[in-house]
Design a protein around this motif. Structure first.
Motif, short mmCIF file in Angstrom:
data_model
loop_
_atom_site.label_atom_id
_atom_site.label_comp_id
_atom_site.label_asym_id
_atom_site.label_seq_id
_atom_site.Cartn_x
_atom_site.Cartn_y
_atom_site.Cartn_z
N VAL A 130 0.85 -1.17 0.00
CA VAL A 130 0.00 0.00 0.00
C VAL A 130 0.90 1.24 0.00
O VAL A 130 1.92 1.26 0.69
CB VAL A 130 -0.97 0.02 1.22
N LYS A 131 0.53 2.24 -0.78
CA LYS A 131 1.27 3.50 -0.76
C LYS A 131 0.86 4.25 0.47
O LYS A 131 -0.33 4.43 0.75
CB LYS A 131 0.98 4.32 -2.02
N MET A 132 1.88 4.70 1.23
CA MET A 132 1.65 5.48 2.44
C MET A 132 2.39 6.79 2.31
O MET A 132 3.47 6.84 1.71
CB MET A 132 2.11 4.71 3.67
N GLN A 133 1.81 7.86 2.85
CA GLN A 133 2.46 9.15 2.73
C GLN A 133 2.26 9.98 3.98
O GLN A 133 1.35 9.73 4.77
CB GLN A 133 1.96 9.90 1.50
N MET A 134 3.15 10.97 4.12
CA MET A 134 3.10 11.86 5.27
C MET A 134 3.55 13.26 4.85
O MET A 134 4.66 13.42 4.34
CB MET A 134 4.04 11.36 6.37
N PRO A 135 2.67 14.26 5.01
CA PRO A 135 3.12 15.63 4.77
C PRO A 135 4.10 16.05 5.87
O PRO A 135 3.93 15.67 7.02
CB PRO A 135 1.83 16.46 4.83
#
Length: 136
Positions: A130-135
């Motif tokens: 799963v693609k995970m992201q964090m600003p």
């Protein structure tokens, strides 16, 4: 026990990547064509490389890949130390979004750092990601 984190070469990541992430594949499977464009970090415990991560910067965003910790050393906080270090590094470079393709079974680990799952998923060699992201 003494630990330290340092920048390392892409070649120094290959063996650990292979053994931890894709032991049933040839070592070439763990080598990225874009490795020369990345910045690679390693956590050393008593002079032994036990955790690695590679980060690829692109303007205001960065992707980290091939984050692996020696199987016998997992769950002891070494990967967390390395991830914190890498996050500080990309922040210092002006990165505004950090992301990765996480093994779905490990998503809980990244959530502890503030990463959020996206709707982007895929399966590779029978493993769900799963693609995970964090600003930042």
């Amino acid at each position: 026990m003494e630990t330290k984190i340092s920048e390392i070469t892409a070649e120094q990541t290959h063996d650990l990547r292979h053994r931890v992430m894709w032991p049933d594949q040839p070592i070439s499977f763990a080598i990225l064509p874009e490795d020369a464009n990345g910045v690679h970090f390693g956590l050393w415990k008593n002079e032994v490389l036990i955790s690695i991560v590679s980060v690829f910067l692109n303007e205001k965003e960065a992707q980290f890949r091939k984050f692996a910790t020696e199987t016998t050393e997992q769950g002891q906080g070494y990967g967390s130390q390395l991830l914190h270090n890498m996050i500080d590094y990309v922040k210092s470079k002006g990165v505004q979004l950090l992301w990765c393709n996480a093994r779905s079974e490990k998503a809980y680990f990244y959530e502890k750092f503030g990463f959020k799952s996206t709707d982007e998923t895929y399966t590779k060699k029978g493993i769900d990601f799963v693609k995970m992201q964090m600003p930042l």
